[in-house]
Design an enzyme around this catalytic site. Structure first.
Site, PDB file in Angstrom:
ATOM      1  N   GLU A  93       0.829  -1.199   0.000  1.00  7.72           N
ATOM      2  CA  GLU A  93       0.000   0.000   0.000  1.00  7.72           C
ATOM      3  C   GLU A  93       0.863   1.249   0.000  1.00  7.72           C
ATOM      4  O   GLU A  93       1.898   1.306   0.667  1.00  7.72           O
ATOM      5  CB  GLU A  93      -0.957   0.008   1.197  1.00  7.72           C
ATOM      6  CG  GLU A  93      -2.097  -0.973   1.040  1.00  7.72           C
ATOM      7  CD  GLU A  93      -3.209  -0.770   2.053  1.00  7.72           C
ATOM      8  OE1 GLU A  93      -4.370  -1.052   1.702  1.00  7.72           O
ATOM      9  OE2 GLU A  93      -2.933  -0.347   3.190  1.00  7.72           O
ATOM     10  N   CYS A 338      -2.520   7.661   9.021  1.00 11.90           N
ATOM     11  CA  CYS A 338      -1.418   7.100   9.808  1.00 11.90           C
ATOM     12  C   CYS A 338      -1.878   5.904  10.628  1.00 11.90           C
ATOM     13  O   CYS A 338      -2.856   5.978  11.367  1.00 11.90           O
ATOM     14  CB  CYS A 338      -0.861   8.199  10.720  1.00 11.90           C
ATOM     15  SG  CYS A 338       0.468   7.646  11.794  1.00 11.90           S
TER      16      CYS A 338
END
Length: 348
Positions: A93, A338
């Site tokens: 990713e 995050c």
């Protein structure tokens, strides 16, 4: 498999010469990859090269890419998360984070992660393998092609622990700087901190890059060793005081300040006593603290700290003379923020 991505001009000139071509053919390959950032990712599509040269390169296994797009997820704020598939069917990713003047690429350095931080989705499935430099660099090209603009900033804050893939990390940084023409000062390497590797990072950077101008960001997330061990199991091998001493040496060696990432977890590390403790830990050398709001993931019971507690914590650090800022999360609605990246498409 011979991936040309990440090869220097000199390397590509040598490839051309080995095939009986003039050296400038190597420069044409380099221009095709980096200057044009072409969406055509096959050797036989490099129209500037003679057809027979293209055929020989392709027949001999040379490639420009080993990745393909498996899934795209565009968040409401314009953040794009890409799930890429490698030749071995492992998933990677990466995230493109746009603003008006910048496009930041959040890159992965490994498939999965061995650090098992309790607040992070990536480590839930463990480490599969480290990425090659070409696979790291290819993430930039995919982000650029999908978003139709050039990347201006790089953060190694995707899947994996960059310092456990230090050679490919630094080779990719060299190419990002020399080939993609992105200044080292616009590159950030984030690490949970691995024993002896901070010192090794500065030494190898001078060896491979000739200098060390990128930003080092330490994922600290705690003001003392006890708290850190509860949320980062690997912290048992690296005392927080030793991390700080190694960071001070890093500043002396490189002349660059260190950033400390601090994830605010309600009832865990967000009290004013923790802010004072963190201030005492960091006082006296070049550093900066980024406060990060927690982004919820499945299977984890941590909660985001209140805005009031966050602001009080930030004010206390500032009052204590610590440079501090609040980092805004992007891509929350598509699990692109995050701590939310993972290698399984089923978790989008």
């Amino acid at each position: 498999m011979k991936n040309l991505l990440g090869s220097s001009v000199k390397d590509l000139e040598n490839v051309a010469l080995e095939y009986g071509q003039a050296a400038f053919r190597g420069r044409q390959i380099h221009n095709w990859i980096y200057n044009y950032r072409n969406k055509k990712k096959s050797i036989d599509q490099i129209e500037a090269l003679p057809l027979d040269f293209r055929k020989k390169l392709k027949d001999d296994g040379f490639k420009l890419s080993e990745l393909s797009v498996q899934e795209r997820n565009l968040a409401n704020d314009g953040t794009l998360k890409l799930l890429l598939s490698a030749n071995d069917n492992e998933s990677i990713e990466c995230v493109g984070i746009p603003t008006e003047k910048r496009l930041t690429a959040c890159l992965s350095s490994q498939v999965g992660c061995p650090m098992d931080c309790k607040f992070c989705a990536t480590g839930k499935e463990g480490l599969k393998r480290s990425l090659k430099a070409s696979e790291i660099l290819d993430q930039i090209l995919f982000i650029e092609n999908e978003m139709n603009r050039k990347v201006t900033n790089i953060v190694f804050m995707g899947m994996g622990e960059p310092l456990l893939n230090i050679d490919d990390l630094l080779v990719s940084i060299r190419s990002i700087n020399k080939d993609f023409q992105i200044s080292q000062r616009k590159i950030t390497v984030s690490t949970v901190a691995v024993p002896k590797m901070i010192n090794k990072l500065s030494a190898k950077s001078f060896q491979i890059l000739g200098n060390c101008q990128f930003t080092l960001a330490i994922s600290l997330h705690a003001s003392n060793q006890k708290i850190r061990e509860t949320i980062i199991p690997s912290a048992k091998n690296y005392e927080i005081e030793n991390i700080i001493e190694d960071c001070k040496q890093y500043v002396r060696d490189t002349g660059r300040r260190v950033s400390f990432e601090y994830l605010m977890l309600s009832g865990v590390n967000d009290k004013l006593e923790h802010a004072n403790e963190l201030s005492n830990l960091l006082r006296g050398f070049q550093c900066h603290v980024n406060l990060i709001q927690y982004n919820q993931i499945d299977e984890v019971e941590f909660q985001r700290t209140s805005l009031k507690s966050l602001q009080s914590f930030q004010s206390r650090l500032s009052h204590n003379g610590i440079a501090v800022s609040l980092r805004k999360s992007r891509g929350l609605d598509k699990n692109a923020a995050c701590g939310q990246l993972r290698q399984n498409a089923n978790h989008q």
